[in-house]
Motif scaffolding. Structure first.
Motif, short mmCIF file in Angstrom:
data_model
loop_
_atom_site.label_atom_id
_atom_site.label_comp_id
_atom_site.label_asym_id
_atom_site.label_seq_id
_atom_site.Cartn_x
_atom_site.Cartn_y
_atom_site.Cartn_z
N TYR A 1 10.99 -3.29 -5.24
CA TYR A 1 11.45 -3.78 -3.94
C TYR A 1 10.24 -4.01 -3.05
N PRO A 2 9.66 -5.22 -3.06
CA PRO A 2 8.42 -5.47 -2.33
C PRO A 2 8.56 -5.41 -0.82
N ASP A 3 9.77 -5.62 -0.30
CA ASP A 3 9.97 -5.62 1.15
C ASP A 3 10.29 -4.24 1.70
N ILE A 4 10.51 -3.27 0.82
CA ILE A 4 10.75 -1.90 1.26
C ILE A 4 9.51 -1.08 0.92
N GLN A 5 8.77 -0.70 1.97
CA GLN A 5 7.53 0.05 1.76
C GLN A 5 7.69 1.43 2.39
N PRO A 6 8.02 2.44 1.58
CA PRO A 6 8.18 3.78 2.14
C PRO A 6 6.93 4.21 2.89
N SER A 7 7.13 4.66 4.11
CA SER A 7 6.00 5.01 4.95
C SER A 7 5.50 6.40 4.64
N PHE B 1 8.64 1.10 -5.59
CA PHE B 1 8.28 0.73 -4.22
C PHE B 1 6.76 0.71 -4.08
N SER B 2 6.31 0.27 -2.92
CA SER B 2 4.90 0.32 -2.56
C SER B 2 4.76 1.17 -1.31
N ALA B 3 3.89 2.18 -1.35
CA ALA B 3 3.73 3.09 -0.22
C ALA B 3 2.91 2.44 0.89
N GLN B 4 3.15 2.89 2.11
CA GLN B 4 2.37 2.41 3.25
C GLN B 4 2.05 3.58 4.16
N GLY B 5 0.81 3.67 4.58
CA GLY B 5 0.40 4.76 5.46
C GLY B 5 -0.45 5.79 4.75
N ASP B 6 -0.98 6.74 5.52
CA ASP B 6 -1.97 7.68 4.97
C ASP B 6 -1.56 9.14 5.07
N SER B 7 -0.30 9.43 5.46
CA SER B 7 0.05 10.84 5.67
C SER B 7 0.16 11.63 4.37
N MET B 8 0.29 10.93 3.22
CA MET B 8 0.37 11.64 1.94
C MET B 8 -0.94 11.63 1.18
N ALA B 9 -2.01 11.14 1.83
CA ALA B 9 -3.33 11.19 1.20
C ALA B 9 -3.80 12.64 1.13
N PRO B 10 -4.51 13.03 0.09
CA PRO B 10 -5.02 12.19 -0.99
C PRO B 10 -4.08 12.01 -2.17
N SER B 11 -2.88 12.61 -2.12
CA SER B 11 -1.97 12.50 -3.26
C SER B 11 -1.52 11.07 -3.49
N LYS C 1 12.22 21.14 4.74
CA LYS C 1 10.89 21.07 5.33
C LYS C 1 10.21 19.79 4.82
N VAL C 2 9.78 18.96 5.76
CA VAL C 2 9.15 17.67 5.43
C VAL C 2 7.64 17.84 5.60
N ILE C 3 6.93 17.68 4.49
CA ILE C 3 5.51 18.02 4.45
C ILE C 3 4.66 16.78 4.19
N SER C 4 3.62 16.61 5.00
CA SER C 4 2.62 15.58 4.77
C SER C 4 1.40 16.23 4.14
N ASP C 5 0.86 15.62 3.09
CA ASP C 5 -0.30 16.21 2.42
C ASP C 5 -1.57 16.09 3.25
N SER C 6 -1.61 15.11 4.16
CA SER C 6 -2.76 14.96 5.04
C SER C 6 -2.68 15.96 6.18
N ASP C 7 -3.81 16.61 6.49
CA ASP C 7 -3.86 17.58 7.59
C ASP C 7 -3.71 16.92 8.96
#
Length: 218
Positions: A90-96, A132-142, A184-190
């Protein structure tokens, strides 16, 4: 040049650029020569729209361009078709991997994979998967922005990375299901704070599935 086998995304773009010509490729795609050179040097990564534009302009397979999997030419056999399966991308749906993206449309295109690879290496049933294709940096570096994600829709609970929908937002996050009825919603980026979702107060929450594979554009 014919024997050169590019190992990452920047080398694949450089190969296309050398064969087509930077100026010509720029004219065909609408992408500036400066930006094309950045892609070829690995200092910038495209989102899905320029990726599709480069693939269509050069006649290469978008799957090969993005991941290096399969044949280079569009329409070329990528795997033994008797053992192949397609996953809807789904190219138009980019999970943030950030604060959430609105769902714009749900147009899908099939991406072909080797069935044995998915079943033995990724250990999923391809029939349960979407891409999907991810967008954003909150899950970096994973997970990095632009990474391609295979999501197993049959797994919607557990402590892992999931794609979820809350109202009209699509996100990719690490989830922890708690016995209190909260997630609990966790972002890997600090750089991003974790937060809690009360399932009773957010009945519209939909966990689309667990991320079982991701491919970066190196």
């Amino acid at each position: 040049m014919d024997n050169f086998e590019p190992q990452n995304f920047s080398e694949r773009v450089k190969l296309i650029k050398d064969k087509t010509g930077t100026q010509k490729l720029s004219e065909l795609t609408g992408i500036s020569t400066v930006q094309l050179n950045r892609y070829a040097k690995g200092t910038s990564q495209p989102m899905i729209e320029p990726l599709v534009a480069i693939a269509e302009a050069s006649g290469v397979s978008i799957q090969w361009l993005a991941t290096g999997i399969g044949g280079m030419q569009a329409g070329s056999p990528t795997v033994d078709m008797s053992r192949s399966v397609s996953i809807n991308f789904y190219p138009d749906i980019q999970p943030s991997a950030g604060c959430g993206n609105d769902v714009v449309s749900e147009r899908s295109v099939p991406v072909v994979f080797d069935a044995d690879y998915l079943k033995t290496e990724v250990q999923v049933n391809p029939k349960n998967c979407v891409m999907f294709s991810a967008q954003g940096d909150s899950m970096a570096p994973s997970i990095s922005s632009g990474d391609l994600l295979i999501v197993d829709q049959s797994v919607t609970r557990g402590d892992s990375i999931f794609v979820l929908r809350l109202s009209n937002d699509i996100m990719v996050k690490r989830l922890q299901f708690l016995p209190t009825g909260h997630i609990k919603v966790i972002s890997d980026s600090d750089a991003y704070d974790d937060y809690m979702i009360d399932l009773q107060q957010n009945p519209e929450l939909q966990v689309i599935g667990r991320v079982v594979w991701h491919g970066g554009r190196c």
